[in-house]
Scaffold this active site. Structure first.
Site, PDB file in Angstrom:
ATOM      1  N   ASN A 257      36.509 -19.407 -11.693  1.00 55.93           N
ATOM      2  CA  ASN A 257      37.787 -18.746 -11.978  1.00 55.93           C
ATOM      3  C   ASN A 257      37.744 -17.384 -11.275  1.00 55.93           C
ATOM      4  OD1 ASN A 257      40.018 -17.475 -12.995  1.00 55.93           O
ATOM      5  ND2 ASN A 257      39.320 -17.447 -15.134  1.00 55.93           N
TER       6      ASN A 257
ATOM      7  N   LYS B 244      40.030 -15.264 -10.997  1.00 55.09           N
ATOM      8  CA  LYS B 244      40.890 -14.254 -11.644  1.00 55.09           C
ATOM      9  C   LYS B 244      41.726 -13.527 -10.582  1.00 55.09           C
ATOM     10  CE  LYS B 244      37.715 -14.168 -15.471  1.00 55.09           C
ATOM     11  NZ  LYS B 244      37.109 -13.465 -16.594  1.00 55.09           N
TER      12      LYS B 244
ATOM     13  N   GLU C  45      42.299 -14.066 -21.407  1.00 63.90           N
ATOM     14  CA  GLU C  45      42.974 -12.910 -20.785  1.00 63.90           C
ATOM     15  C   GLU C  45      44.480 -13.106 -20.800  1.00 63.90           C
ATOM     16  OE1 GLU C  45      40.659 -12.975 -17.202  1.00 63.90           O
ATOM     17  OE2 GLU C  45      38.921 -12.275 -18.333  1.00 63.90           O
TER      18      GLU C  45
ATOM     19  N   GLU D 249      35.105 -20.452 -24.356  1.00 63.67           N
ATOM     20  CA  GLU D 249      34.827 -19.137 -23.779  1.00 63.67           C
ATOM     21  C   GLU D 249      34.891 -18.068 -24.861  1.00 63.67           C
ATOM     22  OE1 GLU D 249      35.588 -19.121 -19.240  1.00 63.67           O
ATOM     23  OE2 GLU D 249      37.352 -18.365 -20.253  1.00 63.67           O
TER      24      GLU D 249
ATOM     25  N   SER E 104      30.010 -14.923 -18.801  1.00 62.12           N
ATOM     26  CA  SER E 104      28.810 -14.375 -18.171  1.00 62.12           C
ATOM     27  C   SER E 104      27.803 -15.433 -17.732  1.00 62.12           C
ATOM     28  CB  SER E 104      28.142 -13.337 -19.088  1.00 62.12           C
ATOM     29  OG  SER E 104      29.012 -12.243 -19.308  1.00 62.12           O
TER      30      SER E 104
HETATM   31  P1  13P Z   1      32.658 -14.044 -16.498  1.00 65.73           P
HETATM   32  O1  13P Z   1      31.815 -15.155 -15.955  1.00 65.73           O
HETATM   33  O2  13P Z   1      32.945 -12.968 -15.498  1.00 65.73           O
HETATM   34  O3  13P Z   1      32.136 -13.536 -17.807  1.00 65.73           O
HETATM   35  O4  13P Z   1      34.102 -14.691 -16.815  1.00 65.73           O
HETATM   36  C1  13P Z   1      34.178 -15.859 -17.558  1.00 65.73           C
HETATM   37  C2  13P Z   1      35.571 -16.358 -17.534  1.00 65.73           C
HETATM   38  O5  13P Z   1      36.465 -15.760 -18.082  1.00 65.73           O
HETATM   39  C3  13P Z   1      35.829 -17.594 -16.790  1.00 65.73           C
HETATM   40  O6  13P Z   1      37.104 -18.073 -17.038  1.00 65.73           O
END
Ligand code: 13P
Length: 257
Positions: free
Chosen positions: A9, A11, A99, A169, A215
Site C-alpha cells: 500500500n 498510500k 486512515e 491492521e 509495520s
Molecule cells: P506500515 O507498514 O507503514 O505500518 O503501514 C501499514 C499499512 O497501513 C498498510 O495498509
C-alpha cells in the site's frame, strides 16, 4: 490451501515517475524469484495506476487501488469508480483502511457499499479492520473486529465473501514501528476466521485469506507468516523501496517451502 498474498500500500507516496521506477525495480527483482505461490499486489496512488500497469503487465505482479466510490459514474467530484479502476488494470482494491476511517469519515456503511461495488466490478476487495490503541487497552479488540467485519460484510453472499481478502491492521501498529507480536496477530486472525465460520460456514472460514498489516518489515515477516492464520501482509512503509519489499516477498516465499 490459501494462497499467500503480499500487497504494498503505497498510500500518498510516489509521483508517476517515481512509481514507474519502483515498479520497474520490483518487476526486475521479483521476476528472478519463484513466487508462483504468492500473489504480489502493488497499490499505487490513482494517478500512477495506468503507468504501473504498463510496467507490470506480463509479469507475476498484480495491481490494486487504495479506494473507490460505490457508483459507476455520476456527479461526484473527486471520486473514482470501480469501473474506472478495472479499466486502469486493477484486480484489487483496498477498502476501509483505518486512515480513511480516521481522516475521511469512512464508516462501516460506506465500506459495505464499496465492497459490493468492487465485487460488481470484478475487483477483489481487501477489507481492512483493526483496533486503536485505546480500544485494545480497553479490552475491546474483538468487539471492534466484529463490528468492522460483520457490518462491512453485511448482505455479502457466500459467493461474495469467497472473493474477498481481509486485512487485520491494528491502528497502533501502522507507521509506528510497533508490530503486533506474532501471538497478537494470530489471536486476532483466529478471531476473524472463527467469526467467518459463524457468519458463513467452515468452508468460508477455511478459504478466506487474512493478511496482517502494521509495520511489516523484512525482520518480522517470517515470524508473522509462520502463524497458521496469517496468510500474507499488507505493507506500507517497507513497500516503498525495492530492496525491502523484495525481501519481504522472498522471506514469505521461504516460509512456504
Ligand atoms: P506500515 O507498514 O507503514 O505500518 O503501514 C501499514 C499499512 O497501513 C498498510 O495498509
Amino acid at each position: 490451501m490459501r494462497k499467500t498474498i503480499i500487497a504494498g500500500n503505497w498510500k500518498m507516496y510516489k509521483t508517476i515517475k517515481e512509481a514507474i521506477e519502483l515498479s520497474n525495480g520490483l518487476k526486475r527483482e521479483l521476476f528472478k524469484l519463484d513466487n508462483q505461490d504468492i500473489d504480489v499486489v502493488l497499490c499505487p496512488p490513482f494517478t500512477a495506476l495506468s503507468e504501473v500497469y504498463e510496467v507490470i503487465t506480463e509479469s507475476n505482479i498484480m495491481l490494486g487501488a487504495q479506494n473507490l466510490y460505490w457508483l459507476d459514474e455520476g456527479a461526484f467530484t473527486g471520486e473514482v469508480s470501480g469501473k474506472m479502476l478495472k479499466e486502469a488494470g486493477c484486480n484489487f482494491v483496498i477498502i476501509g483502511h483505518s486512515e480513511r476511517r480516521q481522516f475521511f469519515g469512512e464508516t462501516n456503511e460506506s465500506v459495505n457499499k464499496k465492497i459490493k461495488a468492487a465485487l460488481a466490478n470484478e475487483l477483489t476487495p481487501i477489507l481492512c479492520c483493526g483496533e486503536t490503541l485505546k480500544e485494545r487497552e480497553a479490552g475491546k479488540t474483538f468487539d471492534v473486529l466484529k463490528d468492522h467485519a460483520q457490518n462491512g460484510l453485511a448482505g455479502i453472499s457466500k459467493e461474495g465473501i469467497l472473493k474477498i481478502v481481509i486485512a487485520y491492521e491494528p491502528v497502533w501498529a501502522i507507521g509506528t514501528g510497533k508490530t503486533a507480536t506474532s501471538v497478537q496477530a494470530q489471536e486476532a486472525h483466529k478471531f476473524i476466521r472463527d467469526l467467518l465460520a459463524k457468519l458463513y460456514d467452515q468452508e468460508v472460514a477455511g478459504q478466506v485469506r487474512i493478511q496482517y498489516g502494521g509495520s511489516v518489515k523484512p525482520e518480522n515477516i517470517t515470524e508473522l507468516m509462520q502463524q497458521p492464520d496469517v496468510d500474507g501482509a499488507l505493507v506500507g512503509g517497507a513497500s516503498l523501496q525495492v530492496a525491502s519489499f523484495t525481501d519481504i516477498v522472498k522471506k514469505a516465499a521461504e516460509v512456504l517451502k
